[in-house]
Design a protein around this motif. Structure first.
Motif, PDB file in Angstrom:
ATOM      1  N   PHE A  25      51.815  42.185  40.970  1.00 16.99           N
ATOM      2  CA  PHE A  25      53.190  42.060  40.478  1.00 16.99           C
ATOM      3  C   PHE A  25      53.443  42.913  39.233  1.00 16.99           C
ATOM      4  O   PHE A  25      54.512  42.822  38.628  1.00 16.99           O
ATOM      5  CB  PHE A  25      53.502  40.598  40.164  1.00 16.99           C
ATOM      6  CG  PHE A  25      53.594  39.742  41.397  1.00 16.99           C
ATOM      7  CD1 PHE A  25      54.808  39.550  42.043  1.00 16.99           C
ATOM      8  CD2 PHE A  25      52.463  39.133  41.933  1.00 16.99           C
ATOM      9  CE1 PHE A  25      54.895  38.778  43.181  1.00 16.99           C
ATOM     10  CE2 PHE A  25      52.543  38.350  43.071  1.00 16.99           C
ATOM     11  CZ  PHE A  25      53.767  38.173  43.712  1.00 16.99           C
ATOM     12  N   LEU A  26      52.493  43.755  38.864  1.00 18.37           N
ATOM     13  CA  LEU A  26      52.684  44.606  37.696  1.00 18.37           C
ATOM     14  C   LEU A  26      53.556  45.808  38.038  1.00 18.37           C
ATOM     15  O   LEU A  26      53.544  46.310  39.162  1.00 18.37           O
ATOM     16  CB  LEU A  26      51.331  45.110  37.171  1.00 18.37           C
ATOM     17  CG  LEU A  26      50.336  44.058  36.662  1.00 18.37           C
ATOM     18  CD1 LEU A  26      49.087  44.750  36.136  1.00 18.37           C
ATOM     19  CD2 LEU A  26      50.959  43.182  35.598  1.00 18.37           C
ATOM     20  N   GLN A  27      54.310  46.257  37.050  1.00 13.19           N
ATOM     21  CA  GLN A  27      55.039  47.505  37.196  1.00 13.19           C
ATOM     22  C   GLN A  27      54.061  48.675  37.127  1.00 13.19           C
ATOM     23  O   GLN A  27      52.944  48.549  36.610  1.00 13.19           O
ATOM     24  CB  GLN A  27      56.093  47.638  36.091  1.00 13.19           C
ATOM     25  CG  GLN A  27      57.143  46.542  36.113  1.00 13.19           C
ATOM     26  CD  GLN A  27      57.964  46.554  37.400  1.00 13.19           C
ATOM     27  OE1 GLN A  27      58.347  47.621  37.888  1.00 13.19           O
ATOM     28  NE2 GLN A  27      58.220  45.372  37.951  1.00 13.19           N
ATOM     29  N   THR A  28      54.478  49.824  37.653  1.00 12.80           N
ATOM     30  CA  THR A  28      53.572  50.978  37.739  1.00 12.80           C
ATOM     31  C   THR A  28      52.954  51.359  36.396  1.00 12.80           C
ATOM     32  O   THR A  28      51.736  51.584  36.317  1.00 12.80           O
ATOM     33  CB  THR A  28      54.316  52.185  38.337  1.00 12.80           C
ATOM     34  OG1 THR A  28      54.746  51.858  39.664  1.00 12.80           O
ATOM     35  CG2 THR A  28      53.393  53.405  38.401  1.00 12.80           C
ATOM     36  N   PRO A  29      53.726  51.431  35.288  1.00 17.46           N
ATOM     37  CA  PRO A  29      53.104  51.777  34.002  1.00 17.46           C
ATOM     38  C   PRO A  29      52.032  50.772  33.585  1.00 17.46           C
ATOM     39  O   PRO A  29      50.985  51.150  33.034  1.00 17.46           O
ATOM     40  CB  PRO A  29      54.287  51.784  33.027  1.00 17.46           C
ATOM     41  CG  PRO A  29      55.481  52.037  33.887  1.00 17.46           C
ATOM     42  CD  PRO A  29      55.198  51.312  35.171  1.00 17.46           C
ATOM     43  N   ASP A  30      52.304  49.474  33.847  1.00 21.22           N
ATOM     44  CA  ASP A  30      51.318  48.456  33.481  1.00 21.22           C
ATOM     45  C   ASP A  30      50.069  48.568  34.361  1.00 21.22           C
ATOM     46  O   ASP A  30      48.944  48.361  33.890  1.00 21.22           O
ATOM     47  CB  ASP A  30      51.931  47.062  33.617  1.00 21.22           C
ATOM     48  CG  ASP A  30      53.028  46.805  32.593  1.00 21.22           C
ATOM     49  OD1 ASP A  30      52.961  47.422  31.512  1.00 21.22           O
ATOM     50  OD2 ASP A  30      53.936  46.014  32.894  1.00 21.22           O
ATOM     51  N   LYS A  31      50.258  48.886  35.641  1.00 26.23           N
ATOM     52  CA  LYS A  31      49.109  49.072  36.521  1.00 26.23           C
ATOM     53  C   LYS A  31      48.224  50.215  36.030  1.00 26.23           C
ATOM     54  O   LYS A  31      46.990  50.119  36.037  1.00 26.23           O
ATOM     55  CB  LYS A  31      49.568  49.360  37.959  1.00 26.23           C
ATOM     56  CG  LYS A  31      49.993  48.126  38.737  1.00 26.23           C
ATOM     57  CD  LYS A  31      50.269  48.478  40.194  1.00 26.23           C
ATOM     58  CE  LYS A  31      50.605  47.217  40.985  1.00 26.23           C
ATOM     59  NZ  LYS A  31      50.872  47.525  42.414  1.00 26.23           N
ATOM     60  N   LYS A  32      48.865  51.296  35.611  1.00 32.29           N
ATOM     61  CA  LYS A  32      48.097  52.434  35.114  1.00 32.29           C
ATOM     62  C   LYS A  32      47.299  52.059  33.869  1.00 32.29           C
ATOM     63  O   LYS A  32      46.167  52.500  33.682  1.00 32.29           O
ATOM     64  CB  LYS A  32      49.028  53.611  34.817  1.00 32.29           C
ATOM     65  CG  LYS A  32      49.600  54.263  36.075  1.00 32.29           C
ATOM     66  CD  LYS A  32      50.460  55.464  35.717  1.00 32.29           C
ATOM     67  CE  LYS A  32      50.972  56.150  36.986  1.00 32.29           C
ATOM     68  NZ  LYS A  32      51.829  57.333  36.655  1.00 32.29           N
ATOM     69  N   THR A  33      47.905  51.232  33.026  1.00 35.62           N
ATOM     70  CA  THR A  33      47.197  50.792  31.819  1.00 35.62           C
ATOM     71  C   THR A  33      45.971  49.969  32.181  1.00 35.62           C
ATOM     72  O   THR A  33      44.873  50.178  31.642  1.00 35.62           O
ATOM     73  CB  THR A  33      48.140  49.964  30.923  1.00 35.62           C
ATOM     74  OG1 THR A  33      49.251  50.771  30.533  1.00 35.62           O
ATOM     75  CG2 THR A  33      47.399  49.468  29.683  1.00 35.62           C
ATOM     76  N   VAL A  34      46.142  49.027  33.106  1.00 38.03           N
ATOM     77  CA  VAL A  34      45.020  48.196  33.532  1.00 38.03           C
ATOM     78  C   VAL A  34      43.955  49.043  34.227  1.00 38.03           C
ATOM     79  O   VAL A  34      42.750  48.872  33.986  1.00 38.03           O
ATOM     80  CB  VAL A  34      45.509  47.068  34.467  1.00 38.03           C
ATOM     81  CG1 VAL A  34      44.320  46.314  35.058  1.00 38.03           C
ATOM     82  CG2 VAL A  34      46.415  46.115  33.715  1.00 38.03           C
TER      83      VAL A  34
END
Length: 441
Positions: A149-158
């Motif tokens: 459920f993360l947005q793309t920028p947050d996914k990239k951070t993780v």
């Protein structure tokens, strides 16, 4: 190497020796293809890479590491097309580093024979733990929601935070090039890795072509095993031992007075003398089929294989381990004669003997069991330890001899006419319908 292993065999154009030697003398080319450069590529770009080290220094790049300040420059140089590398001016720290090597002498295994050896070193980035669980955990802690459920920028951070969960995994493969016989030997069965090694060797000037074990009939590996079994000697002894195994515990079976026959019935379920006077023993693990259309049964012990093969008149062997032997007679001090058997080499014979997708003939389960003993005996007698080039050269020499013996022996067993091509042959396009085709396993 120097023990039981699996070898892929490919063809090697003899006329490519001079281009190959010229490549080994090219300092900048050897730098770009070295494991030192491949290691820099793997770490700089977090990607898989393959390089070479000389046979005498399997960890040469570790002994003379380059600094982090040079890594990007070396990695960029290594991935640049060969024709464009001349545009790069390398710093002395890289060009003069001792973490790679060049010159044909560093790779040659014999002073007068065109034999060469090297280590092909594969560096792959692999997960060392369950990345999905790490990402899920960090999503819960940092963003309080599942990763999906993360947005793309947050996914990239993780994703970036979990890079530490991968690491470079190193695998080294010995590679032998015999320009005298025209063959390359790679101790591996992984098709992807073998292909990458072939590409690297071609970059170094070696012209490699696909080959396959090729004989005149279909399913010839099984045919060889069954012809050996049909012609076996000591048949009654094998049956007697199989019967004893079904009725007694191992420690209750009385050993035969004839130590030679006792060793045969203990380790094999077939032993056949060839016209060349070599002996070939068939042992387990083996696969036996009771009827032409029935599934196969695995036999882990020689006595079990004998029992299976006597269950029906149509029982046949699909795969097995074979050992080539010399039977040697020596005179005793009292004037008598004693015989003993010397194992020359062994291999597994089954329908996986070719890797047709990449054009390699296989030696699976190959071993030279007496080579180590012979070298150790020579060390005791001469008080001298062979050089590393002699260790590698001896193995290549014996390996080449074994392959020639196998090719000739298979011809004998299958009763192939001397004029008919058979053995390890170049792979060719399918023949026209009206011509006779050779069949590969």
């Amino acid at each position: 190497m120097f023990g039981r292993g699996n070898w892929a065999i490919l063809g090697l154009a003899k006329e490519s020796l001079e281009p190959f030697k010229a490549s080994l003398e090219d300092r900048t080319l050897m730098l770009a293809t070295s494991q030192m450069a491949a290691s820099a590529v793997a770490r700089q770009f977090v990607s898989d890479a393959l390089g070479v080290n000389p046979y005498s220094a399997p960890r040469l790049d570790d002994e003379h590491p380059i600094g982090d300040e040079c890594r990007e420059e070396l990695a960029t140089y290594a991935i640049t097309e060969q024709e464009s590398r001349g545009e790069h001016i390398l710093t002395p720290e890289i060009l003069e580093c001792e973490g790679y090597t060049y010159t044909a002498q560093r790779f040659q295994l014999h002073a007068s024979m065109p034999w060469y050896g090297l280590w092909a070193v594969s560096t792959e980035w692999k997960n060392v733990t369950d990345l999905a669980s790490i990402k899920e955990h960090r999503s819960y802690i940092s963003l309080e929601r599942p990763y999906k459920f993360l947005q793309t920028p947050d996914k990239k951070t993780v994703d970036q935070e979990t890079l530490g969960a991968t690491r470079a995994v190193r695998k080294q493969v010995p590679v032998l090039l015999d320009f005298n016989e025209g063959r390359v030997y790679i101790e591996n069965t992984n098709k992807k890795l073998i292909y990458r090694i072939v590409v690297r060797l071609q970059e170094l000037g070696a012209a490699i072509f696909p080959v396959a074990w090729t004989y005149h009939q279909s399913n010839w590996p099984s045919a060889i095993l069954n012809k050996l079994y049909e012609r076996t000697q000591y048949g009654d002894d094998f049956v007697k031992r199989a019967d004893e195994v079904t009725r007694f515990q191992a420690n209750e079976i009385e050993k035969l007075d004839d130590r030679e026959v006792e060793s045969i019935v203990t380790h094999y379920f077939s032993m056949t003398q060839l016209p060349s006077e070599l002996w070939v023993g068939v042992s387990t693990p083996a696969q036996v089929r009771l009827q032409p259309t029935s599934p196969s049964f695995g036999a882990k012990a020689p006595a079990s294989a004998t029992t299976l093969l006597h269950m029906t008149n149509e029982a046949s062997i699909l795969s097995g381990a074979i050992t080539f032997q010399d039977r040697i007679a020596v005179s005793n001090k009292d004037g008598g004669v004693r015989t003993f058997r010397k194992d020359l080499f062994s291999m597994t014979l089954d329908d996986r003997i070719n890797l047709s997708e990449i054009g390699a003939a296989m030696l699976r389960g190959f071993n030279l069991p007496t080579l180590k003993k012979d070298i150790q005996r020579e060390i005791r007698e001469t008080k001298q330890v062979p050089s590393l080039e002699q260790f590698w050269g001896n193995w290549l020499h014996q390996l080449s001899n074994a392959v020639r013996t196998i090719e000739g022996s298979f011809r004998e067993i299958l009763d192939i006419d001397g004029a008919e091509p058979a053995g390890i042959l170049p792979m060719q396009a399918a023949a026209p319908p009206e011509t006779k085709e050779l069949v590969t396993a």
